[in-house]
Design a protein around this motif. Sequence first.
Motif, PDB file in Angstrom:
ATOM      1  N   ILE A  62       0.781  -0.913  -0.168  1.00  0.00           N
ATOM      2  CA  ILE A  62       0.099   0.078  -0.033  1.00  0.00           C
ATOM      3  C   ILE A  62       0.957   1.235   0.000  1.00  0.00           C
ATOM      4  CG2 ILE A  62      -1.737   1.285   1.315  1.00  0.00           C
ATOM      5  CD1 ILE A  62      -2.773  -1.392   2.462  1.00  0.00           C
ATOM      6  N   ASP A  63       0.964   1.921  -1.231  1.00  0.00           N
ATOM      7  CA  ASP A  63       1.665   3.141  -1.218  1.00  0.00           C
ATOM      8  C   ASP A  63       0.812   4.353  -1.184  1.00  0.00           C
ATOM      9  OD1 ASP A  63       4.455   2.361  -1.183  1.00  0.00           O
ATOM     10  OD2 ASP A  63       4.262   1.723  -3.051  1.00  0.00           O
ATOM     11  N   MET A  64       1.163   5.433  -0.653  1.00  0.00           N
ATOM     12  CA  MET A  64       0.449   6.551  -0.493  1.00  0.00           C
ATOM     13  C   MET A  64       0.997   7.835  -1.014  1.00  0.00           C
ATOM     14  SD  MET A  64      -1.910   7.290   3.071  1.00  0.00           S
ATOM     15  CE  MET A  64      -2.570   5.558   2.917  1.00  0.00           C
ATOM     16  N   VAL A  65       0.389   8.698  -1.555  1.00  0.00           N
ATOM     17  CA  VAL A  65       1.154   9.776  -2.155  1.00  0.00           C
ATOM     18  C   VAL A  65       0.465  11.165  -1.984  1.00  0.00           C
ATOM     19  CG1 VAL A  65       2.049  11.094  -4.373  1.00  0.00           C
ATOM     20  CG2 VAL A  65       2.410   8.623  -4.067  1.00  0.00           C
ATOM     21  N   LEU A  66       1.075  12.154  -1.498  1.00  0.00           N
ATOM     22  CA  LEU A  66       0.130  13.332  -0.992  1.00  0.00           C
ATOM     23  C   LEU A  66       0.298  14.112  -1.994  1.00  0.00           C
ATOM     24  CD1 LEU A  66       1.148  14.050   2.593  1.00  0.00           C
ATOM     25  CD2 LEU A  66      -0.864  12.617   1.874  1.00  0.00           C
ATOM     26  N   HIS A  67      -0.633  14.982  -2.537  1.00  0.00           N
ATOM     27  CA  HIS A  67      -0.646  15.727  -3.686  1.00  0.00           C
ATOM     28  C   HIS A  67      -1.187  17.143  -3.203  1.00  0.00           C
ATOM     29  CE1 HIS A  67      -0.272  17.028  -7.924  1.00  0.00           C
ATOM     30  NE2 HIS A  67      -1.364  17.788  -7.537  1.00  0.00           N
ATOM     31  N   ARG A  68      -0.714  18.123  -3.440  1.00  0.00           N
ATOM     32  CA  ARG A  68      -1.319  19.486  -2.878  1.00  0.00           C
ATOM     33  C   ARG A  68      -1.902  20.313  -3.953  1.00  0.00           C
ATOM     34  NH1 ARG A  68       2.114  23.505   0.875  1.00  0.00           N
ATOM     35  NH2 ARG A  68       0.472  25.059   1.202  1.00  0.00           N
ATOM     36  N   GLY A  69      -2.906  20.578  -4.191  1.00  0.00           N
ATOM     37  CA  GLY A  69      -3.692  21.435  -5.087  1.00  0.00           C
ATOM     38  C   GLY A  69      -2.997  22.579  -5.137  1.00  0.00           C
ATOM     39  N   ALA A  70      -3.623  23.452  -6.327  1.00  0.00           N
ATOM     40  CA  ALA A  70      -3.080  24.977  -6.598  1.00  0.00           C
ATOM     41  C   ALA A  70      -4.154  25.825  -6.095  1.00  0.00           C
ATOM     42  CB  ALA A  70      -2.570  24.821  -7.740  1.00  0.00           C
ATOM     43  N   GLY A  71      -5.466  25.460  -5.414  1.00  0.00           N
ATOM     44  CA  GLY A  71      -6.064  26.634  -5.171  1.00  0.00           C
ATOM     45  C   GLY A  71      -7.492  26.810  -5.862  1.00  0.00           C
ATOM     46  N   ALA A  72      -7.804  25.832  -7.019  1.00  0.00           N
ATOM     47  CA  ALA A  72      -8.733  25.933  -7.690  1.00  0.00           C
ATOM     48  C   ALA A  72     -10.140  25.135  -6.744  1.00  0.00           C
ATOM     49  CB  ALA A  72      -8.662  25.270  -9.005  1.00  0.00           C
TER      50      ALA A  72
END
Lengths: 435, 524
Positions: A166-176
């Motif tokens: 189980i791999d987990m990646v965090l992705h940060r949005g750009a504000g939309a």
Amino acid sequence: MGYPHPIHSSETPVLSTHFGDAPARTVAGWQERGGYAALKAALAMAPTEIIDTVKASGLRGRGGAGFPTGLKWSFMPTGDGKPHYLVCNADESEPGTFKDREIMRWTPHALIEGCAIASYAIGAEQCYIYIRGEFTEPWSIMEAAVAEAYAEGVLGDHAMGSKHRIDMVLHRGAGAYICGEETALMNSLEGKRGNPRIKPPFPAQAGLFGRPTTINNVETLAAVPHILTRGAEWYAGLCAGNKKSTGTKLISVCGHVMKPGNYELTMGTAMSELIFDMCGGMRPGRTLKAVIPGGSSVPILNAAEADTCILDYEGVVEAGSMLGSGGMIVMDDSTDMVYEIYRLAKFYAHESCAQCTQCREGTAWTTKILARILAGKGTVEDLDLLLDLADNMTGKTICVLSDSCAAPVVSGIKKFRNEFDDYLTAKKAPVLVGI
Amino acid sequence: MSTDCVSVTIDGCTIEVPKGTTIIEAAKQAGVLVPHYCYHPSLPSPAVCRMCLVEVEKAPKLLPACVTAVADGQVVHVHSPSAEKARESVLEFLLINHPLDCPICDQAGECELQDYVFYEGRSGTRYGDYPKRFNPVEVFGPDVLYVPNRCILCTRCVRFMDSVADAPVLNVSERGDRAFIGIDPDHALDHPWAGNVVDLCPVGSLISQDFLHKARAWDLDTTASICSGCSQGCNVMIDTRDDVVVRIRPRANLEVNRHFMCDHGRMHYRWMNRGDRTEAPLVREGDRLRATDWETALEHLAKSLGDAGPDVVLLASANVSTEGLGLLKRLVGDTALATTVLVPSGPEEPLVGIPDLALRAERVANASGARLLGYDTDWKAATGNLSRAKRVVLVDLPLDAELQRLLDESHARVVVLGTVDESWSEAVDLVLPMSSLVEEDGTFINRDGRVQRFQAAKGAPGMARPAWWVAAAAWARHAPDRTAEETAAEAFLTVASQVPSLDGITHGTLGFGGRRVVAAGAVG
């Protein structure tokens, strides 16, 4: 515990038990509080067993639509040989909603555990958590928590010492704002412009990178470990209203109440109890005028409707609105409803992704008309025009952003017509100038 | 009904279409136009303009016809009150920020916004006196201008550059009603196929600088033709105004060029309007060439070739029609020293998103036709024969320094069939004015062995005649039992009867879609 206020006796703390409890943010701290037992147990179960348990618990999507979670998971194909993905929608941008933020701030491992269980249940080895760009503090807390989960062997090639990756990646949005819409979120994750996609195909057929994908809200996933630990029956029993709405719901209350904040309620609690008891009622000398119960996208309730409204999926619909994300905006008699609706429309006009004609042009035009009314230059015909535009913007576009702009306009004109008339007849002085 | 077909009723017309057909395509077959902007049959469908919303019985909402596949037994209403109201509202929304500058817009007259507003839009505005969105005009590339104020954000241009040209230099920039088409600041719209975005744009937002303010759409005459820029054989439309070619656009042919053509072909038209044309037959009289009539000129031609016997070299452009090449070959006979076409070449520029579509290295239209008719393409070998020749016949070839030198070295007398007036050398005995390919009917055979017709788009100057006519008339003079062909169709019949793979084909049966007569590669 409880944050920022102590837990009220009428609340049912499940997800919010450890809000304000900083030591719960570590793997060890989380395990001391009973964490990761559910994941350990889940990895020893068959995926279908987990899905059946979640189905039996009656858990429904907490992001707004209220779709049964177990059913959604069961749409994922099995044995198709393709990679599956779990996506956690942590792009909490609905105005008035701030529940997912608190879950990530205080109990990051609750979310990681929920994500890991869900990933296993749907046959995904890869999970993406898409976090709203403005969430700087939750971001750093989640980042630290995921790193620790890897270091402690909770995640990785042998999650919890099992044979499952189980791999987990965090992705940060750009504000939309629109990237909170599930298909736009997937486009954004793929590195594309955050435009909603046409459905079908649904994410379970072709989602992220064209692969079978399940996308769930933070609150939904955070509830899953509790369901596994304490049983579907227990969760289904948390129900004070309609039997189709089970468990607890975090309601983010903001606006003109004495004690705004997150309140975790058993489904079916009365809205009046929440506002007048738990939140300490309205500000002194003020009376309730209106409530937007489920984030800015849902129709506005007037005081009478709010008074009898039951807080579960069916109850709020009966009152004429939707439970939505549970972002409750409470407004007292000092509120200018025309201005309030104008402000909402302006938000949607700003956030429209510009794909669909009705939304791109309609949200901006609606805003202009409302501004003109507030500037004292409106006419009675403008109200008819607003309603016709709202009709043209409803149910005609790829996603529901356009509908969300139309809903407060329609309910506002219907329920607070006198306030519009005050501007139209110059009974009230213009509040916007230079329009 | 076959199991691969479904039955659907659209505006009262029940048809059978293959499974998976979209409503918009099925409607075409039922004879119903579903108004649309973002949909294009050669591009992926994003369903964003929301113009093609139709009412489908039993569906809770209006559905976009461009992405909804038909289901068996479905009943679709394109012109129900709810569908019409939805379309009227889309048109209203599109117009609130669209300038009413049709009088100065190149697209006026062929504008889909104009058309649909005329059919189904409101007669007045409800927008009031708010200012419209304004952005300045931008130069996107060598030929393409972007007028953002007219843009309806259908994104056809973005999708073409992304998924067909594979050169993603355009995007949608900004959000909401501030959105516009943006271009990568480090790139220009200079792809060899970029000009297609001008055709794809349903309004006057992407326009050609070459065509800017040149003509109004309703003043143009349009003729079906074939591009002569390379051996691909893209189907095109030639637009003329008062007998002057002003624009070339692609003509849809799903088996050759779909809906596209390259910029080389698109801009390859100025020669069609040359004024320095040879307009009358010229015969040598001592040290000068004197204008004469066709009777005299043809007499000279027949005699000149008759005197030379087999010592003739025929050099032709490979942009001469199949009819012309065929009858010229008959005229000089099988015993000629050489019959050769000139095939210039250039770099190949593929349009990667469409299989088998490229600006080809062979930069002439009929090299395959010439090969099929037995012409040689070995230019060196042919010019090597010049020293042995008594007569050289030049057909539509530019008289460059190299060719002039070779002719000077040989002692052959020269007969020219040409379009352009040149300073003819001492060796030239006869000059016969020829019409160019935009001034005559005929066929080309493309690299895939596909015979395709083109039509005369404008009149030929002066006394100029098609090459096939000259060849036929001169040939008929050799013997009293011969009858000259009088039309391009007759000329084609004669040529076809000599070539097994063309047997049985006529201009009539070819139509304007063309037909493949030999396997690809056989003549390429």
